[in-house]
Design an enzyme around this catalytic site. Structure first.
Site, mmCIF file in Angstrom:
data_model
loop_
_atom_site.group_PDB
_atom_site.id
_atom_site.type_symbol
_atom_site.label_atom_id
_atom_site.label_comp_id
_atom_site.label_asym_id
_atom_site.label_seq_id
_atom_site.Cartn_x
_atom_site.Cartn_y
_atom_site.Cartn_z
ATOM 1 N N THR A 98 0.858 -1.187 0.000
ATOM 2 C CA THR A 98 0.000 0.000 0.000
ATOM 3 C C THR A 98 0.885 1.224 0.000
ATOM 4 O O THR A 98 1.014 1.901 0.991
ATOM 5 C CB THR A 98 -0.947 0.022 1.216
ATOM 6 N N THR A 175 8.095 -4.676 0.275
ATOM 7 C CA THR A 175 9.546 -4.578 0.457
ATOM 8 C C THR A 175 10.235 -5.919 0.668
ATOM 9 O O THR A 175 11.436 -6.027 0.416
ATOM 10 C CB THR A 175 9.895 -3.678 1.660
ATOM 11 N N ASP A 176 9.511 -6.949 1.111
ATOM 12 C CA ASP A 176 10.195 -8.190 1.490
ATOM 13 C C ASP A 176 11.045 -8.776 0.370
ATOM 14 O O ASP A 176 12.186 -9.159 0.581
ATOM 15 C CB ASP A 176 9.180 -9.238 1.971
ATOM 16 N N LYS A 253 17.713 -6.115 1.394
ATOM 17 C CA LYS A 253 16.977 -5.630 2.568
ATOM 18 C C LYS A 253 17.724 -6.104 3.802
ATOM 19 O O LYS A 253 17.799 -7.294 4.063
ATOM 20 C CB LYS A 253 15.545 -6.177 2.554
#
Lengths: 444, 662
Positions: A98, A175-176, A253
């Site tokens: 989102t 983002t993962d 990440k």
């Protein structure tokens, strides 16, 4: 009687409730998450608070006439002038997460913003950067992304750039696994004719402290620049000061929740971006400038296929060789190992690895240290691995190596794939690793 | 020049003077209603949503970072108006994150951990003491706050109980809700668009108790606030000191509006805040009447700014000069017909209607201020310039008025518009707004009141059902009401009423309770209480550093007393000496300064010695010399023996001495 109560306690109904312990409550019944205890209902009281009421505790309930919800103290701000300052075109492709959303204050739910106009209303700064258009390609959590989605995304970007040459692309992404997708696009899209920025947010956009607007603005600045590379554009540090554009093949990440989780590993970001001034500072001399070519003539059409017959395997002490045997039996075509240190696994595994390579499986070695390079010549285990047919992959990140092998096997034959794996085609190998590429941890 | 009434329109002075309102208002008559919201920091081990210590720190390493916040939108596209204007002002928040008292949660870099159980149980304990009913399941909410005081842009808050009440002097006051919420960051410097905050306070648990608007006078407000404050302190689980308790209030009078006033930190300000707000509302109602009396209508007030930059271009006024020199600096004025004296009309001491307009202008247009006809000439603006302004607006200097803003064109126009809207609202009386308290008890406009829509669920924390075990633990934390406790002190412990009263809610109460229970009745409670509340308090006043003492030293001293090793008279002396040597053992100090009691034989020797030294007097006076001897002996003993023993020995020895002589 009880049955009557139950028919009232449904989401969306306004009710007046008397409880057995003597409370009179009135409020709106809300939808409960499925994982919550079903023996309670959630009630939104007039003061805005939600509480849970045990169904057994309800003595009586009656429906209340629904009044039109008034929003005192809140207002809809005047819309900004629609003049576009810059002629640069930017197209946003949403894949999930989102990045822009609105809150339903009644249910507390968050709805993604679907229309470009709404997005511009929320982040009016984008107007100054370029002419924005947007589309929703898919809506999935990033942990559910897989090679077929990479293909779909790459194809769509390619098609869009064919149709609207020179348009900068913003790909919004959870983002993962954002870094995997960034790497996938780096390989699949080949030489770009306009910038592609992949971005997400670490704080959801329903909160005032969200990083999504900041990242959107920074990514738009990148997308309107003349750097023709796939980059992950995210917060550079914890504060709202600057963003970084990381090369899609070198980004990882590195933290589960921080805004600045994305960092270039054993490497340097392509550029530093100030979203407030619009300044973009190129940090790498090898950043690829946009030329006039549409797509690389040598490769012709981009190769956006990915094989799902590749596996990423992390070695751990005590790992049984059967894990590798199992993959071989399942018809895998490539394995990327995350070995220890310079690229080692226990010698117990070597026979299984040898059987794998003998049967035509490409096995590549990366390091689970994340920083640094593998080198199979230093210790005897390494030399045995070379003998067993393992390919040392230098300082290519394990995730990038996995994506690259999947892409190589998706588009090319065994020999070609093996060759390509070692070729630096999208900056996945950092040829000189400088002392400053390792973070300075603070100890005092 | 102060203008507090309308001399030329109101010959019989129907409008009251500000100065006498405070004392002359009849609260019942004006229909005063006040509700309180009391926020008190809880003394839990850890913060509400993380494992950081619940403490403020002044030193130690810190990380500094900068953030901005932006308003979020509801599904209707609405944004919180205050949030929107804060954002438009381009605020930059500079956060100082002390490593000793903040972590990634405060930095908004990690989701909240589960809610601190201890905080919930303390709040439930307080709820039980006020007969407030716990909810079945607690839901943590996010309340949008975008002044930067919360790194997230919202405050986490959860409703824990509903209803209940308290009674003071036979009057009942209802409780509406009890909530547990996180405290905000501490505000530091503010410079231009940059505001700094310290994150140690962020996340400290607060209990928030909201009363119904059942309070009808400023005196009642302070009574209710101190009653609740005392109750909270009696849990022994609240933090103390400046800023650990804060009151917000909502005030209305008949015909007025429920206005929120935020941030009262000292109890003494509370009654002032109430009466000044009541006064302000009364004055605004008078202003409304006056507007209609003058035949003015809301529709007469129109946004029709006139550019008066040329008139003020060569003004000698520093403010004018500074603002006109800005890029796009302009001066705009709006004529207000038949408004003479209305803008200078005082609503609260030193706060005029014009001041309110200026606050609106500042909030909505981010300007520094606003001028109006009732205060000009002044601020370096000359009479001639004022006349020219009237001329260019086509107004009559005797009857009309104007407002004037000098700033960047866009800001000036936007803020003038806000001022015009505020003037229009005066035709309806009192606007619904949130105000912030000023040090003297007056208040200024802070923002329009937010709706309940400012709240939405904290999705990172699942609902918390209130279990029987939690209620059980809460019950053990339930404080007695102040009345109950006083009765207990008087009846069960035998304290006199004034000592009992003094003890309740005092800083020493918790220590008293602990000492009393550890000593298991071996020392009279009155002795403990008067040591803490009388002797030590007066020592402190004399400048003796009693704060240096630790509780263990006091306890050990009381044990010495209970064992008869020191006397009641020697106790304060010992405490005084100990406070100057904080690490010393009481027994050592008692020994080295001769405060240890003597055995009967030693005392008897002294008695004998004094008697023989005073043989002459005794011969003259006989038994009547007893009191004289007592005095001399007590002086010699300096508290080393209890008076009762001395009296007994004097009696015996005197008798034997006289017998011997005769």
């Amino acid at each position: 009687m009880k049955k009557d109560i139950n028919s009232l306690l449904v989401p969306g109904k306004r009710v007046k409730i008397r409880t057995k312990n003597g409370l009179s409550l009135s409020g709106l019944v809300l939808q409960r998450y499925e994982i919550f205890d079903p023996n309670y209902i959630t009630l939104k009281l007039d003061n805005g608070y939600n509480i849970g009421v045990k169904v057994d505790n309800i003595l009586e309930a009656e429906e209340e006439i629904v009044e039109e919800r008034k929003a005192s103290g809140e207002f809809v701000p005047e819309t900004l002038p629609s003049e576009v300052v810059s002629k640069k075109k930017i197209h946003i492709i949403a894949t999930g997460g989102t990045i822009a959303s609105k809150i339903d204050y009644v249910t507390g739910g968050v709805k993604p913003v679907l229309k470009t106009e709404e997005l511009l209303e929320m982040v009016p700064e984008l107007r100054k950067i370029g002419e924005i258009s947007s589309e929703i390609l898919m809506s999935i959590f990033s942990e559910n992304m897989a090679p077929p989605q990479w293909e779909e995304i790459a194809k769509r970007i390619y098609q869009y750039q064919q149709k609207e040459p020179g348009t900068g692309i913003l790909l919004t992404h959870g983002t993962d696994t954002l870094a995997y997708t960034a790497a996938a696009l780096s390989f699949a899209l080949g030489k770009l004719s306009s910038p592609v920025a992949v971005l997400g947010s670490q704080r959801s956009s329903d909160r005032p402290s969200s990083d999504s607007a900041f990242n959107l603005i920074a990514a738009s600045i990148y997308a309107s620049s003349d750097i023709c590379e796939v980059a992950a554009v995210m917060h550079g540090e914890t504060g709202d000061s600057y963003a970084l554009a990381h090369r899609g093949t070198r980004v990882r990440k590195m933290h589960s929740s921080r805004r600045d989780a994305f960092q270039s590993i054993s490497s340097l970001p392509i550029a530093k971006i100030d979203p407030f001034t619009g300044n973009i500072k190129v940090l790498r001399s090898d950043a690829r400038k946009c030329g006039n070519e549409l797509l690389d003539k040598e490769i012709g059409k981009p190769n956006y296929k990915f094989s799902d017959k590749v596996s990423l395997l992390k070695f751990y002490p005590g790992m049984p060789p059967e894990l590798i045997d199992f993959l071989v039996e399942r018809g895998i075509k490539g394995i990327i190992l995350e070995g220890t240190g310079l690229g080692h696994v226990s010698e117990q595994l070597i026979d299984s690895i040898k059987r794998a390579t003998d049967s035509g499986i490409i096995v590549g070695m990366t390091t689970q240290c994340i920083f640094g390079s593998v080198n199979l010549n230093v210790y005897s285990t390494g030399r045995l691995l070379i003998k067993a047919g393992v390919i040392g992959l230098g300082n290519m990140l394990p995730e990038t190596a996995y994506v690259k092998l999947s892409w190589a096997l998706g588009n090319f034959g065994y020999e070609e794939a093996k060759r390509i794996l070692l070729e630096n085609i999208a900056g996945e190998y950092e040829e000189r690793e400088l002392p400053s590429y390792f973070p300075m941890w603070k100890h005092e | 020049m102060k203008k507090e009434s309308f001399p030329h329109t109101s010959p019989c002075g129907s409008m009251s003077e500000v100065s006498d309102v405070e004392t002359s208002l009849n609260w019942d008559h004006i229909g005063l209603k006040v509700g309180l919201e009391i926020h008190q920091q809880l003394k839990t081990e850890r913060k509400l949503f993380c494992n950081c210590r619940n403490t403020l720190v002044e030193e130690g390493p810190e990380v500094i970072f900068e953030r901005r916040l932006r308003p979020t939108r509801s599904e209707l596209g609405e944004v919180d108006v205050a949030a929107y204007f804060e954002w438009k002002k381009g605020r930059i928040y500079e956060y100082h994150a002390p490593l000793l008292a903040s972590c990634l949660v405060e930095a908004d870099e990690e989701p909240p951990h589960s809610m601190n159980q201890e905080a919930i149980e303390i709040a439930l304990g307080v709820a039980l003491a006020m007969d407030s009913k716990p909810v079945d399941e607690i839901h943590v909410m996010r309340k949008i706050v975008i002044d930067g005081s919360n790194t997230t842009g919202f405050q986490r808050t959860a409703l824990v109980s509903i209803g209940g009440g308290l009674e003071i002097k036979g009057k009942k006051y209802r409780i509406q809700t009890i909530c547990v919420e996180e405290d905000a960051a501490r505000k530091g410097e503010e410079k231009d668009e940059r505001i700094s905050y310290v994150l140690d306070r962020l996340g400290i648990p607060l209990i928030e108790i909201s009363t119904a608007p059942d309070i009808n006078s400023p005196e009642e407000a302070i009574e209710v606030a101190s009653w609740i404050g005392t109750l909270l302190r009696m849990t022994g689980k609240v933090r103390r000191g400046i800023g650990t308790i804060r009151q917000d209030l909502n005030v209305s009078i008949a015909g007025g509006e429920k206005v929120e006033i935020k941030g009262v930190q000292e109890l003494e300000i509370l009654p002032k805040a109430v009466s000044f707000e009541a006064m302000r509302q009364k004055k605004l109602l008078e202003l409304k009447e006056e507007l209609y009396r003058r035949g003015l209508k809301k529709d007469d007030i129109v946004f029709s700014p006139i550019d008066v930059t040329l008139i003020l271009k060569s003004s000698k006024s520093k403010v004018v000069e500074r603002n006109l020199s800005k890029t796009k600096g302009k001066a705009y004025a709006i004529l207000l017909r038949n408004f003479k004296d209305l803008l200078g009309f005082e609503l609260q001491p030193n706060r005029r209607f014009g001041t309110e307009l200026a606050d609106y202008a500042r909030f909505y247009g981010d300007v520094k201020g606003l001028f109006h006809g009732d205060e000009l000439p002044g601020y370096g603006i000359t009479e001639e310039e004022v006349r020219k302004i009237y001329d260019s607006l086509g107004g009559d200097i005797e009857k009309d008025n104007f407002i004037l803003i000098i700033d960047e064109e866009e800001k000036a126009l936007k803020s003038l518009k806000a001022a015009i809207e505020r003037i229009k609202a005066a035709f309806d009386g009192v606007p619904k707004e949130t105000r912030s308290i000023l040090p003297d008890g007056t208040s200024k406009f802070m923002r329009p009141q937010p709706g309940a829509a400012r709240m939405y669920p904290e999705t990172d924390i699942p609902p918390i059902p209130i279990s029987d075990e939690m209620l059980k633990r809460a019950f053990s934390l339930k404080p007695p009401t102040p009345g109950e406790k006083k009765r207990f002190y008087e009846e069960a412990l035998g304290l006199n009423p004034s000592l009992a009263e003094q003890l309740i809610g005092s800083e020493q109460q918790e220590m008293f309770e602990r000492l009393h229970s550890r000593l298991k009745g071996k020392v009279d409670p009155t002795t403990i209480a008067s040591l803490l509340l009388v002797h030590m308090v007066s020592m402190k006043r004399e400048g003796i550093p009693v704060d240096n003492l630790n509780e263990e030293q006091i306890y050990e001293s009381l044990v010495l007393l209970s064992e008869g090793k020191i006397t009641k008279e020697g106790l304060p002396e010992l405490i005084k000496l100990l406070s100057e040597r904080p690490n010393a053992k009481p027994i050592d100090i008692a020994k080295s300064s001769g405060l240890l009691t003597m055995g009967e034989k030693e005392v008897r020797d002294i008695v004998k010695k004094i008697i023989s030294e005073n043989a002459k007097v005794i011969e003259e006076r006989g038994e009547r010399s007893k009191s004289l001897l007592m005095g001399l002996i007590m002086k010699e003993l300096r508290g080393k023996a209890p008076g009762s023993l001395v009296a007994k020995l004097v009696e015996e020895e005197l008798k034997s001495f006289i017998q011997h002589r005769s």
